[in-house]
Design a protein around this motif. Structure first.
Motif, PDB file in Angstrom:
ATOM      1  N   SER A  71       0.824  -1.202   0.000  1.00 49.71           N
ATOM      2  CA  SER A  71       0.000   0.000   0.000  1.00 49.71           C
ATOM      3  C   SER A  71       0.865   1.260   0.000  1.00 49.71           C
ATOM      4  CB  SER A  71      -0.930  -0.006   1.215  1.00 49.71           C
ATOM      5  OG  SER A  71      -1.673   1.187   1.285  1.00 49.71           O
ATOM      6  N   TRP A  72       1.898   1.278   0.825  1.00 48.24           N
ATOM      7  CA  TRP A  72       2.756   2.448   0.908  1.00 48.24           C
ATOM      8  C   TRP A  72       3.536   2.670  -0.387  1.00 48.24           C
ATOM      9  CZ3 TRP A  72       3.207   6.516   4.011  1.00 48.24           C
ATOM     10  CH2 TRP A  72       2.610   6.469   5.278  1.00 48.24           C
ATOM     11  N   TRP A  73       4.159   1.618  -0.901  1.00 47.36           N
ATOM     12  CA  TRP A  73       5.056   1.800  -2.042  1.00 47.36           C
ATOM     13  C   TRP A  73       4.307   2.125  -3.328  1.00 47.36           C
ATOM     14  CZ3 TRP A  73       9.833   3.066  -1.510  1.00 47.36           C
ATOM     15  CH2 TRP A  73      10.603   2.570  -0.451  1.00 47.36           C
ATOM     16  N   VAL A  74       3.177   1.479  -3.571  1.00 49.97           N
ATOM     17  CA  VAL A  74       2.497   1.685  -4.860  1.00 49.97           C
ATOM     18  C   VAL A  74       1.499   2.839  -4.806  1.00 49.97           C
ATOM     19  CG1 VAL A  74       2.745  -0.739  -5.479  1.00 49.97           C
ATOM     20  CG2 VAL A  74       0.648   0.018  -4.389  1.00 49.97           C
ATOM     21  N   ALA A  75       1.262   3.386  -3.628  1.00 50.39           N
ATOM     22  CA  ALA A  75       0.320   4.508  -3.532  1.00 50.39           C
ATOM     23  C   ALA A  75       1.072   5.781  -3.148  1.00 50.39           C
ATOM     24  CB  ALA A  75      -0.782   4.182  -2.521  1.00 50.39           C
ATOM     25  N   TYR A  76       1.235   6.026  -1.854  1.00 48.62           N
ATOM     26  CA  TYR A  76       1.783   7.310  -1.414  1.00 48.62           C
ATOM     27  C   TYR A  76       3.199   7.549  -1.923  1.00 48.62           C
ATOM     28  CZ  TYR A  76       2.729  11.337   1.543  1.00 48.62           C
ATOM     29  OH  TYR A  76       3.036  12.603   1.993  1.00 48.62           O
ATOM     30  N   LEU A  77       4.076   6.547  -1.798  1.00 51.53           N
ATOM     31  CA  LEU A  77       5.461   6.752  -2.207  1.00 51.53           C
ATOM     32  C   LEU A  77       5.599   6.821  -3.728  1.00 51.53           C
ATOM     33  CD1 LEU A  77       7.271   4.569   0.448  1.00 51.53           C
ATOM     34  CD2 LEU A  77       7.426   7.047   0.166  1.00 51.53           C
TER      35      LEU A  77
ATOM     36  N   LEU B 216       1.219   6.310  16.071  1.00 54.86           N
ATOM     37  CA  LEU B 216       0.924   7.184  14.940  1.00 54.86           C
ATOM     38  C   LEU B 216      -0.397   6.782  14.322  1.00 54.86           C
ATOM     39  CD1 LEU B 216       4.322   7.280  12.976  1.00 54.86           C
ATOM     40  CD2 LEU B 216       3.416   9.083  14.453  1.00 54.86           C
ATOM     41  N   THR B 217      -1.108   7.750  13.782  1.00 57.82           N
ATOM     42  CA  THR B 217      -2.231   7.455  12.896  1.00 57.82           C
ATOM     43  C   THR B 217      -1.682   7.393  11.466  1.00 57.82           C
ATOM     44  OG1 THR B 217      -2.711   9.790  12.525  1.00 57.82           O
ATOM     45  CG2 THR B 217      -3.795   8.722  14.409  1.00 57.82           C
ATOM     46  N   ASN B 218      -2.509   6.943  10.534  1.00 58.66           N
ATOM     47  CA  ASN B 218      -2.064   6.897   9.145  1.00 58.66           C
ATOM     48  C   ASN B 218      -1.726   8.292   8.621  1.00 58.66           C
ATOM     49  OD1 ASN B 218      -2.200   4.107   8.755  1.00 58.66           O
ATOM     50  ND2 ASN B 218      -4.402   4.197   8.331  1.00 58.66           N
ATOM     51  N   LYS B 219      -2.505   9.276   9.040  1.00 54.18           N
ATOM     52  CA  LYS B 219      -2.241  10.642   8.606  1.00 54.18           C
ATOM     53  C   LYS B 219      -0.916  11.146   9.162  1.00 54.18           C
ATOM     54  CE  LYS B 219      -4.332  15.260   8.438  1.00 54.18           C
ATOM     55  NZ  LYS B 219      -5.519  16.069   8.802  1.00 54.18           N
ATOM     56  N   LEU B 220      -0.670  10.875  10.434  1.00 48.59           N
ATOM     57  CA  LEU B 220       0.601  11.271  11.034  1.00 48.59           C
ATOM     58  C   LEU B 220       1.763  10.515  10.394  1.00 48.59           C
ATOM     59  CD1 LEU B 220      -0.428  11.419  14.799  1.00 48.59           C
ATOM     60  CD2 LEU B 220       0.057  13.362  13.300  1.00 48.59           C
ATOM     61  N   ALA B 221       1.505   9.263  10.039  1.00 43.25           N
ATOM     62  CA  ALA B 221       2.562   8.456   9.421  1.00 43.25           C
ATOM     63  C   ALA B 221       3.026   9.080   8.116  1.00 43.25           C
ATOM     64  CB  ALA B 221       2.059   7.033   9.188  1.00 43.25           C
ATOM     65  N   ARG B 222       2.092   9.626   7.343  1.00 42.89           N
ATOM     66  CA  ARG B 222       2.488  10.288   6.101  1.00 42.89           C
ATOM     67  C   ARG B 222       3.380  11.493   6.380  1.00 42.89           C
ATOM     68  NH1 ARG B 222      -2.711   8.527   4.490  1.00 42.89           N
ATOM     69  NH2 ARG B 222      -3.745  10.437   5.212  1.00 42.89           N
TER      70      ARG B 222
END
Length: 510
Positions: free
Chosen positions: A379-385, A418-424
């Motif tokens: 999820s992290w690599w193919v979306a946000y990153l 952390l929340t997901n928002k904070l993680a970003r």
């Protein structure tokens, strides 16, 4: 058929091209792929000069790689080992006895005016590589040979608009690359691909790159020239027996460009043939800006190179037992590894292809090896990153965050810190060079607020500011609590645990 992105790239020169469907109606494409791979040995093919990329010009040279009189070459054993391993991985036969030859031609960036290569006795012959196309089908590409040689130097043409010699005011020569070990991998003619010829070409170079990377024999950086593809293309009329005249598009330096170049040459050659012209046997240069090719030089034949045995080098005669020892060092093949991982993760063929095409697979694997779940890592690599890489105009692997750092961010979310928002925000801090994830959390004050008294005060303030919402919650409309939770999250800069805030809201309205 709807126009593809590749068609759109060549729209500006469409008047000189035949429509792709018309090409296929009249001609059968024939391809031959030549891929040059720089080996990442510590020293050059025939001398002890270093091979590091990016050194100051002409600082990694000696009498041998400069071809000075009296200098004698010595074969790099590590390069021979790499060449044998490449041949074995391509299902080739390894020659029991072979030799180097001199390939004679003049280039200003070839100091000796000949290249030490292999001609009629290459290190590996008659192999194949099975490649997977976009729809999951497999296409077998037969390998003619893989042979060892040395790289040339590099010319820098100054003063022109295109970086080519035409229009340049002068040229500079850097001989650092001269003598770097190369393995050239040559396919047999690829016939019968039809409309999928450009796709087959891209899939082949992609699979070859993945294989060479797994073998750890090269860094296969097409953008730096350590892997360079020459695409030979010809057309023959439907039903004909003899191949047409070929062109060789040189040094195509990206996987996408391989597909674009093949498609363009098919359309260009077809336009020449249907207008009654003749295709010229020549090299052509690929133009990244618009996806076109332009004429280079007339293509020589083998006779023009006047090959003869290299008198200063002994033949290469790899012992059968040594070859088998090298066979035992071959890693798990990339496509078998992907199939195993796909089964372990339970993802679809399409999801796996997306991971591979995005350059995310190895990053996801490394992130899971650092302790994260496969689903979170994907999820992290193919979306946000992937979005961050696109914004920066870099490859995913070039982002300044490691799989280990991302795994730590994911762990902090799992621990409730952390929340997901904070993680970003933490990931943004790592990307900005602010340190390790825990350091970013501390410096930015991002850890989730766990003090119920502080959260309760924020809840009470939000309820007081929204008495109508509070009444709805008290009347049993629990979904109305979302507004209060949102206000609390805003008041705490997103550092509250939304689930805990909702619990406190419901309790306060009970």
């Amino acid at each position: 058929m709807a126009p593809s992105k590749i068609d759109i790239m060549t729209a500006s020169v469409s008047a000189d091209l035949l429509a792709y469907d018309d090409v296929l109606a009249k001609f059968e494409p024939v391809m031959g792929m030549e891929v040059h791979v720089e080996l990442h040995t510590a020293t050059k093919m025939f001398c002890g000069c270093p091979t590091a990329f990016g050194a100051e010009p002409n600082t990694q040279v000696c009498p041998v790689c400069l071809g000075l009189p009296g200098a004698l070459p010595v074969v790099n054993q590590a390069a021979v080992e790499s060449a044998i391993r490449i041949g074995l991985a391509l299902n080739c036969s390894i020659t029991p006895w072979g030799r180097f030859a001199r390939k004679n031609y003049f280039y200003p960036d070839q100091p000796k005016n000949y290249q030490i290569s292999q001609y009629d006795e290459p290190i590996a012959t008659d192999g194949y590589l099975d490649v997977v196309l976009d729809d999951g089908t497999t296409w077998r590409v037969d390998i003619e040979r893989a042979h060892m040689e040395e790289d040339t130097g590099k010319s820098l043409h100054v003063g022109g608009a295109t970086g080519r010699i035409h229009g340049a005011s002068h040229s500079l020569l850097d001989y650092n690359r001269a003598g770097v070990p190369l393995v050239e991998i040559v396919t047999k003619p690829i016939v019968g691909a039809g409309e999928r010829a450009p796709e087959v070409a891209r899939a082949y170079v992609t699979a070859l790159r993945d294989l060479l990377e797994a073998l750890d024999v090269s860094d296969v950086r097409m953008d730096q020239g350590s892997m360079r593809c020459d695409a030979n293309i010809s057309l023959m009329p439907i039903g004909a027996k003899e191949f047409g005249t070929r062109t060789e598009t040189k040094n195509v330096n990206s996987l996408k460009s391989v597909e674009v170049a093949v498609r363009y040459e098919m359309r260009r050659q077809a336009a020449v043939l249907v207008s009654g012209g003749e295709v010229i046997q020549e090299t052509r240069h690929f133009q990244e800006a618009d996806g076109t090719t332009s004429p280079g030089r007339r293509k020589e034949t083998a006779e023009d190179y006047r090959y003869f045995p290299e008198p200063d080098l002994e033949p290469i005669a790899p012992d059968a037992a040594w070859v088998e020892e090298l066979r035992a060092t071959l890693p798990e093949l990339p496509w078998l590894r992907r199939a195993r991982i796909q089964a372990d993760w339970g993802v679809s063929d399409e999801e796996m292809r997306d991971l591979v095409n995005a350059g995310a697979l190895d990053l996801v694997i490394a992130t899971t090896e650092a302790g994260a779940s496969a689903s979170e890592a994907r999820s992290w690599w193919v979306a946000y990153l992937a979005q961050q890489a696109n914004t920066r105009g870099v490859e995913l692997a070039e982002l300044p965050i490691t799989p280990e750092q991302l795994a730590r961010v994911i762990a902090l979310v799992a621990e409730g810190k952390l929340t997901n928002k904070l993680a970003r925000q933490v990931v943004d801090g790592v990307l900005a060079g602010e340190g390790e994830p825990d350091e970013v959390v501390a410096a930015r004050g991002l850890e989730v607020v766990r003090d119920d008294s502080a959260l309760q005060a924020a809840v009470d303030a939000a309820l007081a500011a929204n008495p109508d919402i509070a009444d709805k919650i008290r009347s049993g409309k629990v979904q109305a609590a979302g507004k209060i939770v949102g206000d609390v999250m805003k008041a705490t800069r997103g550092q509250a645990d939304p689930a805990r805030v909702k619990e406190l809201v419901i309790a306060a309205c009970s």
